[in-house]
Write a protein that holds these residues in place. Structure first.
Motif, PDB file in Angstrom:
ATOM      1  N   ILE A   1      30.255  25.753 -32.551  1.00  0.00           N
ATOM      2  CA  ILE A   1      29.934  24.610 -31.847  1.00  0.00           C
ATOM      3  C   ILE A   1      28.592  24.307 -31.916  1.00  0.00           C
ATOM      4  CG2 ILE A   1      32.236  24.226 -30.960  1.00  0.00           C
ATOM      5  CD1 ILE A   1      31.294  25.851 -28.554  1.00  0.00           C
ATOM      6  N   TYR A   2      28.009  23.146 -31.566  1.00  0.00           N
ATOM      7  CA  TYR A   2      26.628  22.745 -31.357  1.00  0.00           C
ATOM      8  C   TYR A   2      26.531  22.089 -29.986  1.00  0.00           C
ATOM      9  CZ  TYR A   2      21.998  20.592 -31.791  1.00  0.00           C
ATOM     10  OH  TYR A   2      20.801  20.019 -31.895  1.00  0.00           O
ATOM     11  N   GLU A   3      25.664  22.402 -29.076  1.00  0.00           N
ATOM     12  CA  GLU A   3      25.413  21.637 -27.799  1.00  0.00           C
ATOM     13  C   GLU A   3      23.867  21.513 -27.699  1.00  0.00           C
ATOM     14  OE1 GLU A   3      25.503  19.704 -25.235  1.00  0.00           O
ATOM     15  OE2 GLU A   3      27.643  20.672 -25.325  1.00  0.00           O
ATOM     16  N   ASN A   4      23.483  20.366 -27.621  1.00  0.00           N
ATOM     17  CA  ASN A   4      21.935  20.096 -27.705  1.00  0.00           C
ATOM     18  C   ASN A   4      21.843  19.328 -26.082  1.00  0.00           C
ATOM     19  OD1 ASN A   4      23.590  17.352 -27.721  1.00  0.00           O
ATOM     20  ND2 ASN A   4      22.047  16.392 -29.474  1.00  0.00           N
ATOM     21  N   ASN A   5      22.399  19.228 -25.516  1.00  0.00           N
ATOM     22  CA  ASN A   5      22.176  18.947 -23.918  1.00  0.00           C
ATOM     23  C   ASN A   5      21.898  20.107 -23.273  1.00  0.00           C
ATOM     24  OD1 ASN A   5      22.185  16.107 -23.759  1.00  0.00           O
ATOM     25  ND2 ASN A   5      24.435  16.384 -24.375  1.00  0.00           N
ATOM     26  N   LEU A   6      21.375  20.260 -21.968  1.00  0.00           N
ATOM     27  CA  LEU A   6      21.090  21.172 -21.425  1.00  0.00           C
ATOM     28  C   LEU A   6      22.062  21.838 -20.552  1.00  0.00           C
ATOM     29  CD1 LEU A   6      17.638  20.116 -20.785  1.00  0.00           C
ATOM     30  CD2 LEU A   6      17.916  22.375 -20.830  1.00  0.00           C
ATOM     31  N   ILE A   7      23.398  21.080 -20.251  1.00  0.00           N
ATOM     32  CA  ILE A   7      24.522  21.278 -19.895  1.00  0.00           C
ATOM     33  C   ILE A   7      25.761  21.354 -20.811  1.00  0.00           C
ATOM     34  CG2 ILE A   7      24.732  19.185 -18.540  1.00  0.00           C
ATOM     35  CD1 ILE A   7      26.345  21.044 -16.371  1.00  0.00           C
ATOM     36  N   ILE A   8      26.527  22.591 -20.834  1.00  0.00           N
ATOM     37  CA  ILE A   8      27.557  22.165 -22.034  1.00  0.00           C
ATOM     38  C   ILE A   8      28.557  21.484 -21.673  1.00  0.00           C
ATOM     39  CG2 ILE A   8      28.894  24.135 -20.720  1.00  0.00           C
ATOM     40  CD1 ILE A   8      29.605  25.074 -23.814  1.00  0.00           C
ATOM     41  N   GLY A   9      28.802  20.603 -22.741  1.00  0.00           N
ATOM     42  CA  GLY A   9      29.733  19.195 -22.517  1.00  0.00           C
ATOM     43  C   GLY A   9      31.246  19.927 -22.478  1.00  0.00           C
ATOM     44  N   LYS A  10      32.237  19.041 -21.927  1.00  0.00           N
ATOM     45  CA  LYS A  10      33.612  19.699 -21.642  1.00  0.00           C
ATOM     46  C   LYS A  10      34.289  20.040 -22.949  1.00  0.00           C
ATOM     47  CE  LYS A  10      33.987  16.741 -17.595  1.00  0.00           C
ATOM     48  NZ  LYS A  10      34.735  15.547 -16.957  1.00  0.00           N
ATOM     49  N   ALA A  11      34.107  19.285 -23.867  1.00  0.00           N
ATOM     50  CA  ALA A  11      34.798  19.686 -25.295  1.00  0.00           C
ATOM     51  C   ALA A  11      34.417  21.216 -25.754  1.00  0.00           C
ATOM     52  CB  ALA A  11      34.454  18.734 -26.476  1.00  0.00           C
TER      53      ALA A  11
ATOM     54  N   ALA B   1      35.243  29.885 -30.463  1.00  0.00           N
ATOM     55  CA  ALA B   1      33.931  29.580 -31.541  1.00  0.00           C
ATOM     56  C   ALA B   1      33.520  30.934 -31.904  1.00  0.00           C
ATOM     57  CB  ALA B   1      33.135  28.578 -30.815  1.00  0.00           C
ATOM     58  N   GLU B   2      33.084  30.785 -33.046  1.00  0.00           N
ATOM     59  CA  GLU B   2      32.220  32.173 -33.414  1.00  0.00           C
ATOM     60  C   GLU B   2      30.836  32.021 -32.741  1.00  0.00           C
ATOM     61  OE1 GLU B   2      32.102  35.371 -36.543  1.00  0.00           O
ATOM     62  OE2 GLU B   2      33.564  33.915 -35.873  1.00  0.00           O
ATOM     63  N   LYS B   3      30.251  31.184 -32.651  1.00  0.00           N
ATOM     64  CA  LYS B   3      29.085  31.068 -31.960  1.00  0.00           C
ATOM     65  C   LYS B   3      28.979  29.600 -31.324  1.00  0.00           C
ATOM     66  CE  LYS B   3      27.553  35.250 -32.916  1.00  0.00           C
ATOM     67  NZ  LYS B   3      27.200  36.352 -31.824  1.00  0.00           N
ATOM     68  N   ILE B   4      27.951  29.450 -30.284  1.00  0.00           N
ATOM     69  CA  ILE B   4      27.677  28.187 -29.938  1.00  0.00           C
ATOM     70  C   ILE B   4      26.157  28.097 -30.238  1.00  0.00           C
ATOM     71  CG2 ILE B   4      27.591  28.855 -27.400  1.00  0.00           C
ATOM     72  CD1 ILE B   4      27.866  26.044 -26.638  1.00  0.00           C
ATOM     73  N   LEU B   5      25.471  27.088 -31.050  1.00  0.00           N
ATOM     74  CA  LEU B   5      24.325  26.928 -31.438  1.00  0.00           C
ATOM     75  C   LEU B   5      23.616  25.888 -30.340  1.00  0.00           C
ATOM     76  CD1 LEU B   5      24.794  26.376 -35.236  1.00  0.00           C
ATOM     77  CD2 LEU B   5      24.501  28.585 -33.791  1.00  0.00           C
ATOM     78  N   VAL B   6      22.585  26.328 -29.798  1.00  0.00           N
ATOM     79  CA  VAL B   6      21.867  25.484 -28.561  1.00  0.00           C
ATOM     80  C   VAL B   6      20.708  24.938 -29.045  1.00  0.00           C
ATOM     81  CG1 VAL B   6      23.528  26.412 -26.867  1.00  0.00           C
ATOM     82  CG2 VAL B   6      21.189  27.586 -27.230  1.00  0.00           C
ATOM     83  N   SER B   7      20.283  23.873 -28.435  1.00  0.00           N
ATOM     84  CA  SER B   7      18.935  23.495 -28.459  1.00  0.00           C
ATOM     85  C   SER B   7      17.723  23.923 -27.656  1.00  0.00           C
ATOM     86  CB  SER B   7      18.905  21.840 -28.324  1.00  0.00           C
ATOM     87  OG  SER B   7      19.604  21.183 -29.192  1.00  0.00           O
ATOM     88  N   PHE B   8      18.318  24.517 -26.276  1.00  0.00           N
ATOM     89  CA  PHE B   8      17.505  25.192 -25.396  1.00  0.00           C
ATOM     90  C   PHE B   8      18.186  26.360 -24.832  1.00  0.00           C
ATOM     91  CE2 PHE B   8      17.357  20.663 -25.006  1.00  0.00           C
ATOM     92  CZ  PHE B   8      15.927  20.226 -25.365  1.00  0.00           C
TER      93      PHE B   8
END
Length: 362
Positions: free
Chosen positions: A121-131, A139-146
């Protein structure tokens, strides 16, 4: 890579979820992956210019909290979407799946869990979304922008990998602007409302900009608006002798980026990253109804890093005119922002993703 690895990318909802998925798809196709994009009807409207992508539509829905009957209906839609996703995955047999956030990524990722297919899963905001928060345990990993992303439970923090903002390669590769904003230049102002256009910008900003114009601020406006607002904006700006150009939603803003020296924008993560890479100082105006106030979090992050300015929507009438007049009089404030923006880079985002996939066992 000789054998094409079958990959599915689930996108949908707003442009902030759709476009990173599209740019990731284009990158993986360049790397010889066999990529299919899954979206819903809402997300599909942003995909008109991505004609070379293999796109399938599976409807989905958020769960309403306001009405019990609608909530029940939405649950039925989600169950149906998961079942359709199961059949889709069985038919296509992907090796890896990316969920790009938003409720439309949920069914395909849950179906992947049932079939024991690895997904990121990918999260590009600074707080993780509900989904993404619901999907995180599987998930295997969560890829984040920050690195500073909030809302990840302690027991899942080992899954977090910072990759950076997945944005258009053309913007990542833009050369740094080698100029200072002189006092003699007009203010070429870009107004962006995100993929949902920000109806209120066309209602509030022209009056504020007209006040600035009467105080001697020389303006040329490039304003994104809803199609229904084109005529009203034209009449207002022409009546007040303000140079302007309006446009409706566009996923390709490069032409406008080259014309402006300041932007006013909603604070979706992808747009803020693109403006920063383009070395365009901006005033972030977060969408006040964004889930978990994530746009305010995004805006505060960039402001605290001295990459931008921030005004909340409720304060536009009181603060925007003053800030614009200050920036017009003292261009060093904009030059300082540009200097800081030049130090910010997501140039390695695609290399980071390549490395993660290279280490995977299929």
């Amino acid at each position: 890579m000789n054998k094409k690895i079958k990959t599915i990318i689930a996108v949908g909802g707003t442009g902030g979820h759709v476009f990173p998925g599209c740019y990731l798809a284009l990158h993986l196709i360049e790397k010889n992956y066999d990529v299919k994009l899954i979206t819903d009807n809402r997300g599909n409207k942003f995909l008109k210019s991505f004609k070379n992508l293999n796109i399938s539509i599976i409807s989905s829905s958020p769960i309403s909290k306001k009405n019990l009957l609608i909530k029940f209906y939405n649950i039925l839609v989600i169950i149906y979407s998961v079942l359709r996703s199961l059949f889709f995955l069985i038919s296509n047999r992907p090796s890896i799946i990316f969920g790009m956030g938003g409720y439309s990524s949920f069914p395909i990722c849950i179906a992947a869990r049932f079939l024991k297919i690895k997904f990121f899963i990918y999260e590009n905001n600074l707080i993780i979304g509900k989904a993404n928060k619901y999907l995180l345990p599987f998930a295997e990993k969560i890829l984040v922008s920050f690195e500073e992303v909030e809302g990840v439970p302690e027991k899942y923090k080992h899954k977090v990998i910072k990759v950076g903002n997945i944005i258009n390669k053309k913007i990542i590769d833009l050369p740094n602007k080698n100029f200072e904003i002189s006092n003699s230049n007009n203010f070429n102002l870009l107004i962006l409302g995100g993929s949902q256009a920000a109806k209120i910008f066309a209602e509030k900003l022209p009056k504020i900009l007209n006040k600035c114009s009467k105080q001697g601020v020389k303006l040329k406006i490039y304003q994104q608006c809803l199609p229904s607002q084109n005529e009203d904006l034209r009449l207002y700006y022409e009546k007040n002798s303000i140079k302007f150009e309006t446009f409706n939603f566009s996923e390709n803003l490069n032409n406008y980026f080259s014309k402006v020296n300041l932007a006013i924008t909603r604070s979706g993560s992808s747009m803020l990253a693109e403006l920063t890479h383009a070395n365009i100082p901006f005033i972030a105006v977060p969408l006040p109804t964004s889930a978990d106030d994530h746009q305010l979090k995004n805006g505060e992050y960039y402001k605290n890093k001295k990459l931008s300015f921030l005004i909340e929507e409720k304060d536009l009438d009181d603060n925007l005119q003053y800030l614009l007049e200050q920036l017009y009089k003292d261009r060093s404030l904009l030059n300082d922002i540009i200097i800081n923006q030049r130090q910010f880079s997501d140039k390695n985002v695609y290399n980071n993703i390549d490395q993660i996939l290279k280490e995977m066992k299929y």
